[in-house]
Motif scaffolding. Sequence first.
Motif, PDB file in Angstrom:
ATOM      1  N   HIS A  21      29.912   6.514  69.538  1.00 35.53           N
ATOM      2  CA  HIS A  21      29.565   4.939  69.209  1.00 35.53           C
ATOM      3  C   HIS A  21      30.546   4.219  68.033  1.00 35.53           C
ATOM      4  CE1 HIS A  21      28.498   7.143  65.279  1.00 35.53           C
ATOM      5  NE2 HIS A  21      27.792   7.932  66.057  1.00 35.53           N
ATOM      6  N   SER A 141      27.214  16.268  63.215  1.00 36.70           N
ATOM      7  CA  SER A 141      27.537  14.797  63.320  1.00 36.70           C
ATOM      8  C   SER A 141      26.485  14.378  64.440  1.00 36.70           C
ATOM      9  CB  SER A 141      28.834  14.822  63.882  1.00 36.70           C
ATOM     10  OG  SER A 141      28.873  15.133  65.314  1.00 36.70           O
ATOM     11  N   GLY A 142      26.441  13.036  65.008  1.00 37.97           N
ATOM     12  CA  GLY A 142      25.569  12.730  65.786  1.00 37.97           C
ATOM     13  C   GLY A 142      25.408  13.753  67.161  1.00 37.97           C
ATOM     14  N   GLY A 167      22.576  15.391  64.366  1.00 36.79           N
ATOM     15  CA  GLY A 167      22.433  13.667  64.011  1.00 36.79           C
ATOM     16  C   GLY A 167      21.686  13.175  65.123  1.00 36.79           C
ATOM     17  N   ASP A 171      18.187  10.786  64.492  1.00 32.60           N
ATOM     18  CA  ASP A 171      18.322   9.426  65.133  1.00 32.60           C
ATOM     19  C   ASP A 171      17.040   9.185  66.091  1.00 32.60           C
ATOM     20  OD1 ASP A 171      20.582   9.002  63.775  1.00 32.60           O
ATOM     21  OD2 ASP A 171      21.756   9.241  65.423  1.00 32.60           O
ATOM     22  N   PRO A 182      21.563   4.033  62.348  1.00 34.40           N
ATOM     23  CA  PRO A 182      21.420   5.408  62.287  1.00 34.40           C
ATOM     24  C   PRO A 182      20.389   5.948  61.366  1.00 34.40           C
ATOM     25  CG  PRO A 182      23.032   4.806  60.769  1.00 34.40           C
ATOM     26  CD  PRO A 182      22.561   3.724  61.297  1.00 34.40           C
ATOM     27  N   GLY A 183      19.428   6.725  61.995  1.00 37.09           N
ATOM     28  CA  GLY A 183      18.238   7.240  61.302  1.00 37.09           C
ATOM     29  C   GLY A 183      18.442   7.967  60.270  1.00 37.09           C
ATOM     30  N   GLY A 184      19.435   8.803  60.083  1.00 31.88           N
ATOM     31  CA  GLY A 184      19.761   9.816  59.301  1.00 31.88           C
ATOM     32  C   GLY A 184      19.487   9.436  57.664  1.00 31.88           C
ATOM     33  N   PRO A 185      20.419   8.483  57.299  1.00 32.02           N
ATOM     34  CA  PRO A 185      20.191   7.892  55.994  1.00 32.02           C
ATOM     35  C   PRO A 185      18.627   7.602  55.531  1.00 32.02           C
ATOM     36  CG  PRO A 185      21.941   6.847  57.143  1.00 32.02           C
ATOM     37  CD  PRO A 185      21.279   7.499  58.036  1.00 32.02           C
ATOM     38  N   GLU A 188      16.723  10.514  54.962  1.00 27.29           N
ATOM     39  CA  GLU A 188      16.989  11.090  53.690  1.00 27.29           C
ATOM     40  C   GLU A 188      16.367  10.481  52.644  1.00 27.29           C
ATOM     41  OE1 GLU A 188      21.087  10.702  52.606  1.00 27.29           O
ATOM     42  OE2 GLU A 188      20.865  12.158  50.934  1.00 27.29           O
ATOM     43  N   GLY A 271      31.619  15.678  59.254  1.00 24.44           N
ATOM     44  CA  GLY A 271      30.677  14.918  60.305  1.00 24.44           C
ATOM     45  C   GLY A 271      29.625  13.921  59.501  1.00 24.44           C
ATOM     46  N   GLY A 272      29.005  12.856  60.320  1.00 30.39           N
ATOM     47  CA  GLY A 272      28.218  11.958  59.657  1.00 30.39           C
ATOM     48  C   GLY A 272      26.748  12.604  58.832  1.00 30.39           C
ATOM     49  N   VAL A 273      26.505  13.751  59.344  1.00 27.20           N
ATOM     50  CA  VAL A 273      25.255  14.389  58.492  1.00 27.20           C
ATOM     51  C   VAL A 273      25.679  15.037  57.362  1.00 27.20           C
ATOM     52  CG1 VAL A 273      23.374  15.785  58.733  1.00 27.20           C
ATOM     53  CG2 VAL A 273      24.134  14.215  60.903  1.00 27.20           C
ATOM     54  N   CYS A 275      27.186  13.524  55.023  1.00 21.82           N
ATOM     55  CA  CYS A 275      26.896  12.172  54.028  1.00 21.82           C
ATOM     56  C   CYS A 275      25.517  12.586  53.096  1.00 21.82           C
ATOM     57  CB  CYS A 275      26.780  10.951  54.738  1.00 21.82           C
ATOM     58  SG  CYS A 275      28.139  10.469  55.398  1.00 21.82           S
ATOM     59  N   ASN A 276      24.754  13.494  53.903  1.00 24.39           N
ATOM     60  CA  ASN A 276      23.265  13.711  53.441  1.00 24.39           C
ATOM     61  C   ASN A 276      23.458  14.586  51.968  1.00 24.39           C
ATOM     62  OD1 ASN A 276      20.841  15.563  52.889  1.00 24.39           O
ATOM     63  ND2 ASN A 276      20.297  13.725  54.450  1.00 24.39           N
ATOM     64  N   ASP A 304      33.151   9.406  61.626  1.00 21.80           N
ATOM     65  CA  ASP A 304      34.312   9.576  62.666  1.00 21.80           C
ATOM     66  C   ASP A 304      35.150   8.389  62.048  1.00 21.80           C
ATOM     67  OD1 ASP A 304      33.243  11.369  64.111  1.00 21.80           O
ATOM     68  OD2 ASP A 304      32.266  10.176  65.661  1.00 21.80           O
TER      69      ASP A 304
HETATM   70  P1  AMP Z   1      29.003  10.741  63.333  1.00 23.49           P
HETATM   71  O1  AMP Z   1      28.327  11.008  64.910  1.00 23.49           O
HETATM   72  O2  AMP Z   1      29.917  12.012  62.782  1.00 23.49           O
HETATM   73  O3  AMP Z   1      29.921   9.707  63.140  1.00 23.49           O
HETATM   74  O4  AMP Z   1      27.651  10.716  62.364  1.00 23.49           O
HETATM   75  C1  AMP Z   1      26.734  10.099  62.810  1.00 23.49           C
HETATM   76  C2  AMP Z   1      25.346  10.611  62.595  1.00 23.49           C
HETATM   77  O5  AMP Z   1      25.343  10.886  61.274  1.00 23.49           O
HETATM   78  C3  AMP Z   1      24.298  10.046  62.851  1.00 23.49           C
HETATM   79  O6  AMP Z   1      23.429  10.763  63.700  1.00 23.49           O
HETATM   80  C4  AMP Z   1      23.574   9.534  61.463  1.00 23.49           C
HETATM   81  O7  AMP Z   1      22.132   9.382  61.513  1.00 23.49           O
HETATM   82  C5  AMP Z   1      24.142  10.599  60.630  1.00 23.49           C
HETATM   83  N1  AMP Z   1      23.932  10.399  59.303  1.00 23.49           N
HETATM   84  C6  AMP Z   1      24.532   9.460  58.657  1.00 23.49           C
HETATM   85  N2  AMP Z   1      24.360   9.514  57.317  1.00 23.49           N
HETATM   86  C7  AMP Z   1      23.534  10.552  57.127  1.00 23.49           C
HETATM   87  C8  AMP Z   1      22.618  10.963  56.019  1.00 23.49           C
HETATM   88  N3  AMP Z   1      22.652  10.437  54.936  1.00 23.49           N
HETATM   89  N4  AMP Z   1      21.631  11.811  56.034  1.00 23.49           N
HETATM   90  C9  AMP Z   1      21.616  12.402  57.345  1.00 23.49           C
HETATM   91  N5  AMP Z   1      22.395  12.061  58.630  1.00 23.49           N
HETATM   92  C10 AMP Z   1      23.112  11.031  58.435  1.00 23.49           C
END
Ligand code: AMP
Length: 344
Positions: A21, A141-142, A167, A171, A182-185, A188, A271-273, A275-276, A304
């Motif tokens: 994405h 990550s996602g 992720g 989501d 994105p649903g992750g944040p 959280e 990976g994005g997750v 960030c949690n 990413d």
């Molecule tokens: P990426 O695929 O590495 O670019 O990361 C994107 C994924 O990270 C998505 O599924 C988001 O929901 C997830 N994400 C971003 N921030 C957070 C967070 N604070 N807690 C949990 N998931 C997160």
Amino acid sequence: MPSSVDMKPMSYTLGIESTAHTFSIGLCDDEGNPLPSTSAFVRPVKGGIHPREAADHHAENCQSLIEQLFAKHSLKSEDISAIAFSQGPGLGPCLRIGASVARTISTAWEVPLIGVNHCVAHIEIGRQECDCSDPVLLYVSGGNTQIIARLEGKYRVLGETLDIGIGNMLDKFAREQGIPFPGGPVIEKNALRWITANPNSSLDDFSLPYAVQGMDLAFSGVLTAALMMVAKGAPLDAVCWSLQEHVFAACVEVAERALAHTGKSELLLGGGVACNQKLRNMSSMMAEQRDGECFVPEKKYCIDNGSMIAVLGRLRLISGNEMNIEDSKINQYMRTDSAEITWS
Ligand code: AMP
Ligand code: MG
């Protein structure tokens, strides 16, 4: 100090990230230091990411991202000495846009081309930014959830999700509750709100499946169970809290086993997750209990980003891996252990 005549002008490797994405263009200088990327994100209002629509988004945003990047860092095309791109793994249509842009620039500007593995790029930027040497990477990550470590000259996947990425699971759960990508944040925030208001809450009251199978993980069962729990009337914030506790505990358990099996002491998150904050806390606690250390790159290098692709591309180029156009085909299913580590 060298005179201005002796000083070599700085040159840069351009990195193109387009596995899913995110479309991102980044840079590193000729000492390998990353510079902030410019990025555009697909944010579907309804449903998941459609690969072809995401590819269209990347193609539409490409020129303006490159222009923004060059303006931000006051660069000209002559300052670019190499082009790196994500060759895989990822969504085919998205990868093809990044690869086509990279081939075009490489040919037009007459600079070397190098395709890199996206997962390995997360490791290398993490190692560099956090100054750790031989970590176990928990890559969350996602689309990916993997536990990776360097063994016998390659980065090996020691454990991974058997179904969807963590992720994507977060989501999808969020989307069913009307929370946009994105649903992750948001999950959280909801989870924190629940445990702050209900500090004596017990997981027994909000029990979900815990799917660890040896070194592997699975998330679709926990997703279904969490959706059913909300449908039966459990408070959304409580389910968000329980969901995080269960799935992060599963990831940290497998990461701990990887540290134990390999004898390594450094845990790196990517990976994005990553960030949690809850996942960061649980990972740090586990590493400290083992007399190890947990490292997390800055958020801009967890998600990413094109700069990590530039960093790994430069490493691969200086260790003799220049690529012909004929070898630059994308590989949707590229494995993390598909290439020897030639650079360190
Ligand atoms: P990426 O695929 O590495 O670019 O990361 C994107 C994924 O990270 C998505 O599924 C988001 O929901 C997830 N994400 C971003 N921030 C957070 C967070 N604070 N807690 C949990 N998931 C997160
Ligand atoms: Mg990634």
